[in-house]
Design an enzyme around this catalytic site. Structure first.
Site, mmCIF file in Angstrom:
data_model
loop_
_atom_site.group_PDB
_atom_site.id
_atom_site.type_symbol
_atom_site.label_atom_id
_atom_site.label_comp_id
_atom_site.label_asym_id
_atom_site.label_seq_id
_atom_site.Cartn_x
_atom_site.Cartn_y
_atom_site.Cartn_z
ATOM 1 N N ASP A 67 0.875 -1.159 0.000
ATOM 2 C CA ASP A 67 0.000 0.000 0.000
ATOM 3 C C ASP A 67 0.927 1.228 0.000
ATOM 4 O OD1 ASP A 67 -2.304 1.649 0.479
ATOM 5 O OD2 ASP A 67 -1.665 1.762 2.580
ATOM 6 N N LEU A 68 0.409 2.381 -0.358
ATOM 7 C CA LEU A 68 1.266 3.576 -0.426
ATOM 8 C C LEU A 68 1.161 4.440 0.838
ATOM 9 C CD1 LEU A 68 3.088 5.507 -2.197
ATOM 10 C CD2 LEU A 68 0.960 6.631 -2.836
ATOM 11 N N ASP A 69 -0.044 5.032 1.009
ATOM 12 C CA ASP A 69 -0.239 6.025 2.078
ATOM 13 C C ASP A 69 -0.172 5.339 3.449
ATOM 14 O OD1 ASP A 69 -0.839 8.254 0.285
ATOM 15 O OD2 ASP A 69 -2.708 7.207 -0.155
ATOM 16 N N THR A 96 1.996 9.973 4.220
ATOM 17 C CA THR A 96 0.944 10.836 3.673
ATOM 18 C C THR A 96 -0.400 10.662 4.382
ATOM 19 O OG1 THR A 96 0.863 9.126 2.000
ATOM 20 C CG2 THR A 96 1.693 11.264 1.292
ATOM 21 N N LYS A 146 -9.149 5.212 6.146
ATOM 22 C CA LYS A 146 -7.876 4.742 5.590
ATOM 23 C C LYS A 146 -8.102 3.628 4.572
ATOM 24 C CE LYS A 146 -4.717 5.970 9.306
ATOM 25 N NZ LYS A 146 -3.848 5.456 10.369
ATOM 26 N N SER A 190 -2.624 0.482 -4.222
ATOM 27 C CA SER A 190 -3.091 1.673 -3.498
ATOM 28 C C SER A 190 -4.404 2.195 -4.060
ATOM 29 C CB SER A 190 -2.033 2.779 -3.624
ATOM 30 O OG SER A 190 -2.564 4.026 -3.244
ATOM 31 N N ALA A 191 -5.260 2.689 -3.172
ATOM 32 C CA ALA A 191 -6.530 3.283 -3.595
ATOM 33 C C ALA A 191 -6.325 4.677 -4.200
ATOM 34 C CB ALA A 191 -7.454 3.405 -2.383
ATOM 35 N N LYS A 217 -11.073 -0.848 -1.254
ATOM 36 C CA LYS A 217 -10.815 -1.788 -0.165
ATOM 37 C C LYS A 217 -11.950 -1.612 0.846
ATOM 38 C CE LYS A 217 -5.864 -0.918 -0.782
ATOM 39 N NZ LYS A 217 -4.683 -0.204 -0.301
ATOM 40 N N GLU A 239 0.082 -3.369 4.626
ATOM 41 C CA GLU A 239 -1.059 -2.458 4.749
ATOM 42 C C GLU A 239 -1.101 -1.754 6.101
ATOM 43 O OE1 GLU A 239 -3.688 -0.916 3.903
ATOM 44 O OE2 GLU A 239 -3.899 -1.539 1.849
ATOM 45 N N ASP A 240 -1.467 -0.469 6.100
ATOM 46 C CA ASP A 240 -1.648 0.231 7.380
ATOM 47 C C ASP A 240 -3.112 0.400 7.739
ATOM 48 O OD1 ASP A 240 -2.158 2.174 5.339
ATOM 49 O OD2 ASP A 240 -2.000 3.730 6.875
HETATM 50 C C1 BG6 Z 1 -5.699 5.731 0.262
HETATM 51 C C2 BG6 Z 1 -5.717 6.533 1.529
HETATM 52 O O1 BG6 Z 1 -4.425 5.209 0.064
HETATM 53 O O2 BG6 Z 1 -6.016 6.552 -0.864
HETATM 54 C C3 BG6 Z 1 -7.032 7.267 1.678
HETATM 55 O O3 BG6 Z 1 -5.534 5.657 2.637
HETATM 56 C C4 BG6 Z 1 -7.297 8.113 0.436
HETATM 57 O O4 BG6 Z 1 -6.958 8.078 2.834
HETATM 58 C C5 BG6 Z 1 -7.296 7.197 -0.783
HETATM 59 O O5 BG6 Z 1 -8.559 8.758 0.534
HETATM 60 C C6 BG6 Z 1 -7.537 7.949 -2.081
HETATM 61 O O6 BG6 Z 1 -6.474 8.829 -2.328
HETATM 62 P P1 BG6 Z 1 -6.450 10.004 -3.400
HETATM 63 O O7 BG6 Z 1 -5.011 10.431 -3.387
HETATM 64 O O8 BG6 Z 1 -6.860 9.412 -4.707
HETATM 65 O O9 BG6 Z 1 -7.397 11.035 -2.944
HETATM 66 MG MG MG Z 2 -2.674 3.157 3.591
#
Ligand code: BG6
Ligand code: MG
Length: 222
Positions: A11-13, A19, A47, A116-117, A147, A171-172
């Site tokens: 996962d990224l964030d 972030t 999240k 990542s989402a 997710k 994953e966090d």
């Molecule tokens: C996820 C984050 O990785 O991405 C969420 O955990 C975030 O908090 C989602 O809303 C969507 O991200 P973005 O950058 O497309 O707004």
């Molecule tokens: Mg995350």
């Protein structure tokens, strides 16, 4: 090691880069502008959730309805604030242990993927100078479902032609751990073990961790 462990999906964030705090800040400010304040506990529900679904969750908790036009405006305004917050971010905000871990995976020739989402994922990976490590990027621009649906991770295994049970997801978020478990990936929670209790194992972060340790969890999976 490669015959046992097929790929690592990150996962990224909140896993690769710090972030998650900026998403929280931008959503909270948006919530406050609509008269709804929320704390870190509520933020756990956001999240891993897509931008659209996050706003839907906030509105439903606040009991607020927006017209389609105002909904779109709110999304744009959150993203604008978020992009402002991350505009000067650089590799100093990569989370502890991530870079050495990615280097070790490369040495073992283990494919590295993103799951990542976020629709900002590629931009962020470029900004923190990690994009070259990723053999495949699955992100919010490619999926229909948020997710805890595992779609974003299954795009990775479909791309490489791999079995999820031989791949590890880092994953966090609670929803991300559920997504990984649902599709039979090995799930590594990154963060607080009390929050991520459903993960196969939880690391506070990747500092000092060795990819070889993953073989134990894969073996338990059978
Ligand atoms: C996820 C984050 O990785 O991405 C969420 O955990 C975030 O908090 C989602 O809303 C969507 O991200 P973005 O950058 O497309 O707004
Ligand atoms: Mg995350």
């Amino acid at each position: 090691m490669k015959q046992h462990l097929s790929a690592c999906i990150f996962d990224l964030d909140g896993v690769i880069v710090d972030t998650a705090k900026y998403h929280f800040q931008a959503w909270r400010n948006l919530g406050q502008s609509l008269g709804f304040d929320f704390n870190e506990q509520f933020n756990e529900k956001l999240k891993g959730v897509s931008r659209v679904d996050s706003l839907k969750l906030i509105l439903s908790h606040a009991g607020i309805t927006l017209s389609d036009q105002d909904f779109a405006k709110a999304l744009a305004s959150k993203n604008e604030e978020y992009l402002g917050l991350i505009s000067s971010m650089d590799k100093d905000e990569i989370l502890p242990g991530v870079l050495p871990y990615l280097i070790k995976l490369c040495k073992h020739n283990i494919p590295i993927a993103l799951g990542s989402a976020s629709k900002n994922a590629r931009k962020i990976l470029q900004q923190i100078e990690l994009i070259e490590f990723f053999d495949f990027i699955s992100d919010g621009t490619m999926v229909q479902r948020s997710k805890p649906d595992p779609e974003v991770f299954l795009l990775v295994t479909e791309h490489f032609g791999l079995e999820p049970k031989k791949c590890v997801v880092f994953e966090d978020s609670i929803k991300g751990v559920i997504a990984a478990n649902t599709a039979d990936f090995v799930s590594i929670g990154i963060g607080d073990a009390n929050i991520l209790e459903m993960a196969d194992v939880v690391y506070e972060n990747l500092l000092g961790k060795e990819p070889e340790m993953l073989l134990n969890y894969l073996n338990k999976k059978g």
